[in-house]
Design a protein around this motif. Structure first.
Motif, PDB file in Angstrom:
ATOM      1  N   ILE A 127      11.748 -35.061 -44.954  1.00  0.00           N
ATOM      2  CA  ILE A 127      11.094 -34.003 -45.708  1.00  0.00           C
ATOM      3  C   ILE A 127      10.792 -34.591 -47.080  1.00  0.00           C
ATOM      4  O   ILE A 127      11.705 -34.992 -47.812  1.00  0.00           O
ATOM      5  CB  ILE A 127      12.003 -32.758 -45.858  1.00  0.00           C
ATOM      6  CG1 ILE A 127      12.434 -32.214 -44.496  1.00  0.00           C
ATOM      7  CG2 ILE A 127      11.308 -31.692 -46.702  1.00  0.00           C
ATOM      8  CD1 ILE A 127      11.301 -31.732 -43.623  1.00  0.00           C
ATOM      9  N   GLY A 128       9.540 -34.690 -47.427  1.00  0.00           N
ATOM     10  CA  GLY A 128       9.168 -35.279 -48.712  1.00  0.00           C
ATOM     11  C   GLY A 128       9.570 -36.731 -48.846  1.00  0.00           C
ATOM     12  O   GLY A 128       9.903 -37.199 -49.940  1.00  0.00           O
ATOM     13  N   HIS A 135      18.803 -34.566 -48.193  1.00  0.00           N
ATOM     14  CA  HIS A 135      18.694 -33.304 -48.930  1.00  0.00           C
ATOM     15  C   HIS A 135      20.025 -32.539 -48.877  1.00  0.00           C
ATOM     16  O   HIS A 135      20.475 -31.993 -49.900  1.00  0.00           O
ATOM     17  CB  HIS A 135      17.582 -32.440 -48.333  1.00  0.00           C
ATOM     18  CG  HIS A 135      16.201 -32.979 -48.535  1.00  0.00           C
ATOM     19  ND1 HIS A 135      15.330 -32.480 -49.483  1.00  0.00           N
ATOM     20  CD2 HIS A 135      15.536 -33.972 -47.904  1.00  0.00           C
ATOM     21  CE1 HIS A 135      14.184 -33.142 -49.428  1.00  0.00           C
ATOM     22  NE2 HIS A 135      14.281 -34.049 -48.465  1.00  0.00           N
ATOM     23  N   LEU A 184       8.951 -26.820 -44.082  1.00  0.00           N
ATOM     24  CA  LEU A 184       9.798 -27.403 -45.125  1.00  0.00           C
ATOM     25  C   LEU A 184       9.030 -28.438 -45.942  1.00  0.00           C
ATOM     26  O   LEU A 184       9.171 -28.510 -47.170  1.00  0.00           O
ATOM     27  CB  LEU A 184      11.030 -28.038 -44.490  1.00  0.00           C
ATOM     28  CG  LEU A 184      12.051 -27.057 -43.901  1.00  0.00           C
ATOM     29  CD1 LEU A 184      13.087 -27.792 -43.062  1.00  0.00           C
ATOM     30  CD2 LEU A 184      12.732 -26.253 -44.998  1.00  0.00           C
ATOM     31  N   GLU A 185       8.204 -29.234 -45.272  1.00  0.00           N
ATOM     32  CA  GLU A 185       7.366 -30.211 -45.971  1.00  0.00           C
ATOM     33  C   GLU A 185       6.440 -29.510 -46.965  1.00  0.00           C
ATOM     34  O   GLU A 185       6.268 -29.957 -48.105  1.00  0.00           O
ATOM     35  CB  GLU A 185       6.521 -31.002 -44.964  1.00  0.00           C
ATOM     36  CG  GLU A 185       7.282 -32.089 -44.219  1.00  0.00           C
ATOM     37  CD  GLU A 185       7.276 -33.418 -44.964  1.00  0.00           C
ATOM     38  OE1 GLU A 185       7.053 -33.411 -46.191  1.00  0.00           O
ATOM     39  OE2 GLU A 185       7.500 -34.443 -44.318  1.00  0.00           O
ATOM     40  N   TRP A 191       8.425 -28.275 -49.984  1.00  0.00           N
ATOM     41  CA  TRP A 191       8.815 -29.396 -50.843  1.00  0.00           C
ATOM     42  C   TRP A 191       7.618 -29.912 -51.646  1.00  0.00           C
ATOM     43  O   TRP A 191       7.742 -30.232 -52.828  1.00  0.00           O
ATOM     44  CB  TRP A 191       9.417 -30.511 -49.997  1.00  0.00           C
ATOM     45  CG  TRP A 191       9.931 -31.656 -50.811  1.00  0.00           C
ATOM     46  CD1 TRP A 191       9.290 -32.846 -51.076  1.00  0.00           C
ATOM     47  CD2 TRP A 191      11.179 -31.735 -51.503  1.00  0.00           C
ATOM     48  NE1 TRP A 191      10.071 -33.655 -51.870  1.00  0.00           N
ATOM     49  CE2 TRP A 191      11.240 -32.991 -52.152  1.00  0.00           C
ATOM     50  CE3 TRP A 191      12.263 -30.865 -51.631  1.00  0.00           C
ATOM     51  CZ2 TRP A 191      12.326 -33.395 -52.915  1.00  0.00           C
ATOM     52  CZ3 TRP A 191      13.357 -31.271 -52.386  1.00  0.00           C
ATOM     53  CH2 TRP A 191      13.376 -32.519 -53.017  1.00  0.00           C
ATOM     54  N   ALA A 207      11.104 -26.244 -54.078  1.00  0.00           N
ATOM     55  CA  ALA A 207      11.983 -26.034 -52.929  1.00  0.00           C
ATOM     56  C   ALA A 207      13.256 -25.323 -53.372  1.00  0.00           C
ATOM     57  O   ALA A 207      13.968 -25.829 -54.249  1.00  0.00           O
ATOM     58  CB  ALA A 207      12.329 -27.373 -52.278  1.00  0.00           C
ATOM     59  N   TRP A 232      16.120 -25.018 -52.032  1.00  0.00           N
ATOM     60  CA  TRP A 232      17.378 -25.726 -51.769  1.00  0.00           C
ATOM     61  C   TRP A 232      17.603 -26.897 -52.730  1.00  0.00           C
ATOM     62  O   TRP A 232      18.668 -27.477 -52.755  1.00  0.00           O
ATOM     63  CB  TRP A 232      17.415 -26.235 -50.322  1.00  0.00           C
ATOM     64  CG  TRP A 232      16.451 -27.349 -50.021  1.00  0.00           C
ATOM     65  CD1 TRP A 232      16.669 -28.696 -50.174  1.00  0.00           C
ATOM     66  CD2 TRP A 232      15.104 -27.226 -49.521  1.00  0.00           C
ATOM     67  NE1 TRP A 232      15.555 -29.417 -49.805  1.00  0.00           N
ATOM     68  CE2 TRP A 232      14.587 -28.543 -49.387  1.00  0.00           C
ATOM     69  CE3 TRP A 232      14.301 -26.144 -49.148  1.00  0.00           C
ATOM     70  CZ2 TRP A 232      13.301 -28.782 -48.921  1.00  0.00           C
ATOM     71  CZ3 TRP A 232      13.022 -26.383 -48.690  1.00  0.00           C
ATOM     72  CH2 TRP A 232      12.531 -27.693 -48.579  1.00  0.00           C
ATOM     73  N   LYS A 233      16.617 -27.216 -53.559  1.00  0.00           N
ATOM     74  CA  LYS A 233      16.757 -28.316 -54.522  1.00  0.00           C
ATOM     75  C   LYS A 233      17.532 -27.798 -55.735  1.00  0.00           C
ATOM     76  O   LYS A 233      16.963 -27.470 -56.778  1.00  0.00           O
ATOM     77  CB  LYS A 233      15.406 -28.879 -54.925  1.00  0.00           C
ATOM     78  CG  LYS A 233      15.512 -30.143 -55.779  1.00  0.00           C
ATOM     79  CD  LYS A 233      14.146 -30.659 -56.183  1.00  0.00           C
ATOM     80  CE  LYS A 233      14.266 -31.929 -57.031  1.00  0.00           C
ATOM     81  NZ  LYS A 233      14.929 -31.674 -58.319  1.00  0.00           N
TER      82      LYS A 233
END
Length: 259
Positions: free
Chosen positions: A28-29, A36, A243-244, A247, A252, A254-255
């Motif tokens: 992802i990213g 992640h 998700l991509e 991000w 995002a 979750w970051k």
């Protein structure tokens, strides 16, 4: 405290990617989704990881063995082999990678890692789900119970089996099938475990989510921490693309860490 990551499954519902790599290594990213997850835990001070590999475990081994060389500029003297790293770009992580067997089920993978985990409380999660779970608050909640395991209960529509909780929402009574219009809570991983959980696992053939967790329920030793924020698993190509996209927008949820 150690963090165990379940990373050995075949990932058949994401075969477009997992034909060449294990699902936790799908990017992802430009970074594996497992990276992640590790960054989430590291943000809260958890930097000692035990990766429970199986399917294509060598891909995971190679990733961590070459992590610094792939993420840091360097100068190499081809005559002597001496490498000078031009900048210190590395994670403050200790990573143990285990081969827990190609056909071993999730509970069996945990049991096989016993000698690396027992003797102290540890965290456990799936290698394919991200969230903005406050791991510190999760840990404090777990400490307030007398449970052997606390799971993070999250809201997710669709195909998952829902949790049946006590009236105060703190303890798991059982599991049930979940319909598409059911707004119930589900098991989102991000567990905190006591060493006693190894005693409810018989061996390689068991799924963690089935008999072992049912035994914890019977003993009254499975608690539920209600996470009301973001959670998403990567079970399909559609999930990965979603998700991509999140991000790529730079926001995002979750970051939780800083660059």
């Amino acid at each position: 405290m150690k963090v165990a990551l379940l990373a050995g499954g075949l990932g058949t519902r994401l075969s477009e990617e997992t034909s060449v790599r294990p699902k936790p290594m799908v990017e992802i990213g430009g970074k594996p989704i497992m990276w992640h997850i590790m960054k989430i835990y590291s943000h809260y001070g958890f930097n000692d990881f035990v990766v429970l590999g199986g399917y294509k475990v060598d891909f995971i081994r190679d990733y961590f063995l070459s992590y610094q060389s792939k993420s840091t500029d360097f100068t190499i003297d081809m005559g002597t082999g001496k490498v000078d790293w031009l900048e210190a770009k590395s994670e403050n992580w200790r990573v143990t990678v285990l081969d827990t067997g190609l056909d071993t089920m999730t509970a069996g993978r945990i049991k096989r890692a016993r000698k690396h985990l027992e003797g102290d409380r540890f965290c456990l999660t799936y290698g394919d789900g991200v969230a903005d779970v406050d791991v510190g608050k999760l840990m404090e909640f777990h400490k307030s119970t007398d449970s052997w395991c606390t799971l993070s209960a999250v809201t997710q529509p669709g195909r998952y089996g829902a949790l049946h909780l006590t009236d105060d929402g703190r303890q798991v009574r059982g599991f049930r099938e979940k319909g598409a219009t059911d707004g119930g809570l589900i098991n989102g991983g991000f567990f905190v475990c006591e060493p006693e959980i190894f005693d409810v696992i018989d061996g390689d053939h068991q799924m963690w989510e089935e008999e072992p967790m049912a035994r914890l329920v019977e003993k009254g030793k499975l608690s539920s921490y209600h996470h009301t924020g973001y959670w998403q698993s990567m079970d399909s190509l559609r999930d990965k693309q979603m998700l991509e996209g999140i991000w790529a927008k730079g926001n995002a949820p979750w970051k939780v860490w800083s660059d």
